[in-house]
Enzyme design. Structure first.
Site, PDB file in Angstrom:
ATOM      1  N   GLY A 239      13.298  -2.328   0.220  1.00 57.67           N
ATOM      2  CA  GLY A 239      13.091  -2.490   1.660  1.00 57.67           C
ATOM      3  C   GLY A 239      11.803  -3.239   1.902  1.00 57.67           C
ATOM      4  O   GLY A 239      11.061  -3.540   0.962  1.00 57.67           O
ATOM      5  N   LYS A 240      11.527  -3.518   3.176  1.00 61.28           N
ATOM      6  CA  LYS A 240      10.336  -4.321   3.492  1.00 61.28           C
ATOM      7  C   LYS A 240       9.069  -3.685   2.948  1.00 61.28           C
ATOM      8  O   LYS A 240       8.171  -4.358   2.493  1.00 61.28           O
ATOM      9  CB  LYS A 240      10.229  -4.527   4.996  1.00 61.28           C
ATOM     10  CG  LYS A 240      11.274  -5.520   5.449  1.00 61.28           C
ATOM     11  CD  LYS A 240      11.053  -6.007   6.841  1.00 61.28           C
ATOM     12  CE  LYS A 240      12.233  -6.893   7.221  1.00 61.28           C
ATOM     13  NZ  LYS A 240      12.561  -6.863   8.608  1.00 61.28           N
ATOM     14  N   ARG A 241       9.016  -2.363   2.979  1.00 58.65           N
ATOM     15  CA  ARG A 241       7.803  -1.676   2.523  1.00 58.65           C
ATOM     16  C   ARG A 241       7.569  -1.801   1.023  1.00 58.65           C
ATOM     17  O   ARG A 241       6.477  -1.620   0.536  1.00 58.65           O
ATOM     18  CB  ARG A 241       7.903  -0.201   2.853  1.00 58.65           C
ATOM     19  CG  ARG A 241       7.415   0.079   4.225  1.00 58.65           C
ATOM     20  CD  ARG A 241       6.929   1.495   4.310  1.00 58.65           C
ATOM     21  NE  ARG A 241       7.456   2.053   5.533  1.00 58.65           N
ATOM     22  CZ  ARG A 241       7.802   3.289   5.700  1.00 58.65           C
ATOM     23  NH1 ARG A 241       7.708   4.128   4.689  1.00 58.65           N
ATOM     24  NH2 ARG A 241       8.276   3.707   6.843  1.00 58.65           N
ATOM     25  N   ASP A 242       8.653  -2.026   0.290  1.00 58.07           N
ATOM     26  CA  ASP A 242       8.498  -2.117  -1.169  1.00 58.07           C
ATOM     27  C   ASP A 242       8.421  -3.559  -1.641  1.00 58.07           C
ATOM     28  O   ASP A 242       8.635  -3.845  -2.810  1.00 58.07           O
ATOM     29  CB  ASP A 242       9.682  -1.444  -1.880  1.00 58.07           C
ATOM     30  CG  ASP A 242      10.168  -0.249  -1.140  1.00 58.07           C
ATOM     31  OD1 ASP A 242       9.491   0.762  -1.221  1.00 58.07           O
ATOM     32  OD2 ASP A 242      11.210  -0.347  -0.451  1.00 58.07           O
TER      33      ASP A 242
END
Ligand code: GLU
Length: 477
Positions: free
Chosen positions: A246-249
């Site tokens: 995801g964007k956070r990773d």
């Protein structure tokens, strides 16, 4: 022999991230390997999710990586248009054929009625299936109601070119929507029509579509068309392997890697080996090696992990592989401000020194600025150094003084400097880890530098003397 035709069919819903581009790459590799055609089609039928500028962004991302298409959006081709919103009439005609054959019907229910069916199913602990509520006398389809597929629910078995033999029961098949009430087709419907009309031989797509595949197979059957080869690519997971990237990773816009100084060759190499290998230990693949070696049967079934450290390592490997001239050209925008007025041949000389250590082009200022401007002494780099941190200031000052005197007598070519440094080790009785680290810090105040003798040679006697002097002053204060 049939010509292999693969396609990448993104929806213009935002930037391209690693997972999406990997799908494009695998489809492109298959086409390239088989002298086939790779097509870029844009699936813009979900107007609510569309993001302005995405199509340009998609094209730019593919161009950056060197994934070129000879048919599709912008370039055209025999099955144009390649933008789905320009193909609405085509979908309507095929929808009408299904209506005429009794395989599609207008959905008469309101949202509230549908909600009630769904709630009743949940209350009875049953999965909601629309086909359990098929209307007996559906109205004539006038385009204002959703048009639904009249499915033929049954067990289903198929072979996926990556996942192998798959099967589901009849519950996987339902009367899904073909054309929405806004006149746009659903993905489930129009991609099948387009893949057929565009003569696609291999459909590669992400794992999220696998649960819908029985529905697709049912529709292929109803349309009486032969399905293409289906290849499902496993998810790209975050590094912990627990969730989809995801964007956070780190699922960022692929073009950010360009800005961050990654080479497209390294990115292509990285993407290709996200879930694929050639069965050997080889890790570095050129685009032409990938074209030669890629095959779907070596794509792994289990999810791949997004390891950004590996990408960084690969990028460093790729930077080393470039010729100095090629690297120099790619570095243009990455030099520090202070290098702007420096001539090309001087810059190239510095670049040659750091080439083996650069992991991204964006590291260039950090690695080279002390060649172009006076670095600011940062004493904490001495105290935080494992070995230097244990020494007293007096010891350090005395070492710096010995170095300053010995170096002042060297004629500053790399070889004489190495001799001077070696004899300095003997006269001071120090280890290279201490003496060389200290000199390195004193002349650069940078976390890394190339071989010390070469660094000193590039700086020249005057600068080395004055930097050692200011290090002595810093140490004495
Ligand atoms: N438009 C779909 C998406 O962007 C493409 C799926 C496919 O390749 O068929 O996810």
């Amino acid at each position: 022999m049939t010509t292999i035709r693969t396609r990448f069919a993104p929806s213009p819903t935002g930037f391209m991230h690693v997972g999406g581009v990997r799908t494009a790459l695998f489809a492109w590799l298959i086409a390239q390997k088989n002298n086939g055609t790779f097509i870029l089609r844009i699936e813009d039928t979900d107007k609510a999710r569309e993001v302005d500028g995405s199509i340009a962004q998609i094209e730019k991302s593919l161009h950056w990586l060197g994934i070129d298409w000879t048919e599709g959006i912008t370039v055209g081709g025999p099955y144009a248009p390649y933008l789905q919103s320009e193909r609405l009439d085509i979908y309507k005609q095929w929808a009408q054929k299904l209506v005429d054959n009794g395989r599609a019907y207008a959905d008469p229910y309101s949202q509230t009625e549908l909600e009630e069916f769904r709630n009743a199913a949940v209350a009875n602990n049953k999965a909601f299936l629309y086909r359990d509520h098929r209307p007996e006398n559906p109205p004539v389809w006038d385009g204002t109601q959703p048009l639904r597929f009249k499915s033929d629910p049954k067990s289903c078995k198929w072979t996926d070119a990556v996942m192998g033999e798959l099967s589901t029961g009849p519950e996987a098949i339902d009367d899904f929507i073909l054309i929405k009430s806004d006149g746009y087709p659903t993905y489930n419907f129009c991609h099948i029509i387009d893949d057929m009309l565009m003569q696609i031989t291999h459909v590669l797509r992400s794992q999220e579509f696998i649960s819908s595949t029985p529905k697709f197979l049912n529709l292929y059957e109803a349309l009486g068309i032969e399905r293409p080869i289906l290849a499902t690519l496993p998810y790209v997971m975050a590094i912990d392997g627990k969730k989809k990237l995801g964007k956070r990773d780190g699922a960022k816009d692929i073009l950010e890697y360009d800005t961050d100084g990654y080479l497209p060759e390294a990115m292509m190499n990285f993407l290709a080996t996200l879930g694929w290998n050639d069965g050997t230990e080889q890790e570095i693949f050129t685009p032409s090696e990938l074209i030669e070696k890629f095959s779907l049967d070596r794509v792994q079934k289990s999810p791949a992990r997004f390891d950004e450290k590996r990408l960084l390592w690969l990028n460093g490997q790729w930077i080393r592989k470039l010729s100095l001239d090629d690297l120099f050209e790619r570095c243009t925008i990455f030099w520090p401000e202070s290098a702007k007025s420096i001539g090309n041949s001087a810059k190239k000389q510095i670049l040659m020194l750091v080439q083996d250590r650069l992991k991204t082009l964006a590291e260039l200022p950090m690695m080279t600025s002390y060649f172009f401007e006076e670095p600011t002494p940062n004493w904490s780099m001495v105290t935080e150094n494992n070995q230097l941190g244990k020494m007293s200031r007096d010891e350090i000052v005395s070492l710096l003084n010995s170095a300053k005197t010995a170096l002042s007598e060297s004629n500053f070519d790399a070889e004489s400097l190495q001799n001077t440094l070696n004899s300095l080790l003997e006269t001071t009785g120090q280890k290279p880890g201490i003496l060389f680290s200290l000199i390195r810090l004193a002349v650069s105040w940078a976390p890394f530098s190339p071989a010390l003798n070469e660094t000193l040679s590039a700086l020249g006697n005057d600068r080395v003397q004055s930097r050692l002097q200011s290090a002595i002053e810093t140490a004495s204060n």
